[in-house]
Design a protein around this motif. Structure first.
Motif, PDB file in Angstrom:
ATOM      1  N   LYS A  14     -87.321  45.582 -38.041  1.00  0.00           N
ATOM      2  CA  LYS A  14     -86.202  46.514 -38.217  1.00  0.00           C
ATOM      3  C   LYS A  14     -86.342  47.277 -39.526  1.00  0.00           C
ATOM      4  O   LYS A  14     -86.103  48.494 -39.577  1.00  0.00           O
ATOM      5  CB  LYS A  14     -84.881  45.750 -38.182  1.00  0.00           C
ATOM      6  N   ASP A  15     -86.750  46.588 -40.587  1.00  0.00           N
ATOM      7  CA  ASP A  15     -86.933  47.256 -41.876  1.00  0.00           C
ATOM      8  C   ASP A  15     -88.040  48.303 -41.815  1.00  0.00           C
ATOM      9  O   ASP A  15     -87.904  49.408 -42.352  1.00  0.00           O
ATOM     10  CB  ASP A  15     -87.236  46.236 -42.973  1.00  0.00           C
ATOM     11  N   ARG A  18     -86.700  51.269 -39.956  1.00  0.00           N
ATOM     12  CA  ARG A  18     -85.785  52.035 -40.811  1.00  0.00           C
ATOM     13  C   ARG A  18     -86.565  52.905 -41.793  1.00  0.00           C
ATOM     14  O   ARG A  18     -86.256  54.086 -41.982  1.00  0.00           O
ATOM     15  CB  ARG A  18     -84.855  51.073 -41.548  1.00  0.00           C
ATOM     16  N   MET A  28     -82.827  55.888 -36.801  1.00  0.00           N
ATOM     17  CA  MET A  28     -83.613  54.796 -36.235  1.00  0.00           C
ATOM     18  C   MET A  28     -83.688  54.941 -34.719  1.00  0.00           C
ATOM     19  O   MET A  28     -84.732  54.681 -34.118  1.00  0.00           O
ATOM     20  CB  MET A  28     -83.014  53.435 -36.617  1.00  0.00           C
TER      21      MET A  28
END
Length: 83
Positions: A14-15, A18, A28
């Motif tokens: 997820k990071d 992002r 995103m």
């Protein structure tokens, strides 16, 4: 248009998503759509492993091996003690 919900995404993924979205100036959600569109619009690999290996290493050349002698009758494999 359809909606897709994806659960249980690793925090690290997820990071990265992002950061990639920010680098491309997108949300995103738009980044995910772009990734899916890019990956899934590529043609599927239609060749086998042998063909792909040959294509990868064709530039460095190959070796011509003489064909094996086929005049002798075939023999069965011998396992264990041969004495």
């Amino acid at each position: 248009m359809s909606t897709l919900t994806i659960r249980n995404i690793d925090t690290e993924i997820k990071d990265k998503l992002r950061l990639a979205a920010a680098a491309h100036g997108r949300s995103m959600e738009e980044e995910v759509r772009t990734i899916l569109r890019t990956v899934l619009s590529q043609p599927a690999v239609a060749t086998g492993l042998g063909s792909r290996l040959n294509a990868r290493f064709a530039a460095i050349g190959g070796v011509d091996l003489p064909p094996p002698d086929r005049s002798s009758p075939t023999r069965s494999a011998q396992f264990g003690d041969t004495q």
